[in-house]
Write an enzyme that holds these catalytic residues in place. Structure first.
Site, short mmCIF file in Angstrom:
data_model
loop_
_atom_site.label_atom_id
_atom_site.label_comp_id
_atom_site.label_asym_id
_atom_site.label_seq_id
_atom_site.Cartn_x
_atom_site.Cartn_y
_atom_site.Cartn_z
N PRO A 56 0.73 -1.14 -0.25
CA PRO A 56 -0.15 0.13 0.13
C PRO A 56 0.82 1.13 -0.02
O PRO A 56 0.83 2.19 0.92
CB PRO A 56 -0.74 -0.12 1.41
CG PRO A 56 0.15 -0.96 2.34
CD PRO A 56 1.02 -1.72 1.44
N CYS A 57 1.53 1.39 -0.86
CA CYS A 57 2.55 2.63 -0.89
C CYS A 57 2.00 3.86 -1.20
O CYS A 57 2.38 4.83 -0.97
CB CYS A 57 3.54 2.49 -2.34
SG CYS A 57 2.88 1.53 -3.45
#
Length: 106
Positions: A56-57
DNA sequence: GCCGTGACGATTC
DNA sequence: CGAATCGCCACGG
């Protein structure tokens, strides 16, 4: 034996722990890894994340609550939409409301 | 083991 | 608020 992981991999490990509806900063991750001054290196690690990764950058922003450049995700608007759909609020300037959503890795 | 690189951070004007 | 500047640190060549 298992200590072959680079700083990058440790960064990804922390980024993966960011809860839904929260965000963290490059500096916070660097601090959590014991290198408070390696915020830039953290950014590098995120850049090295292959597109389509489960990481989940989009929950990793800079200290100002600003977003990544257009190159990533497909645009800042996309990143913003992702966060908004997770319940993250933005201020009038289009930055993440850090007061409410900043999450510091333990 | 030096050199360039960079999705940062804080400060200053 | 926006632009510029310096410092910091890990990675690749």
């Amino acid at each position: 034996m298992g200590t072959t992981e680079t700083f990058f991999e440790r960064v990804w490990g922390v980024a993966a722990k960011v809860p839904r509806g929260k965000v963290t900063t490059y500096g916070a991750i660097a601090r959590a890894l014991g290198s408070p001054g390696a915020a830039r290196t953290v950014g590098w690690a995120m850049r090295a994340v292959p597109a389509g990764s489960r990481l989940p950058c989009h929950r990793v922003v800079n200290a100002a609550g600003d977003m990544s450049p257009e190159e990533a995700f497909g645009g800042r608007d996309v990143q913003r939409s992702l966060l908004e759909s997770e319940g993250v609020a933005f201020d009038i300037r289009g930055h993440v409301d850090m007061k409410r959503h900043l999450w510091i890795p333990s």
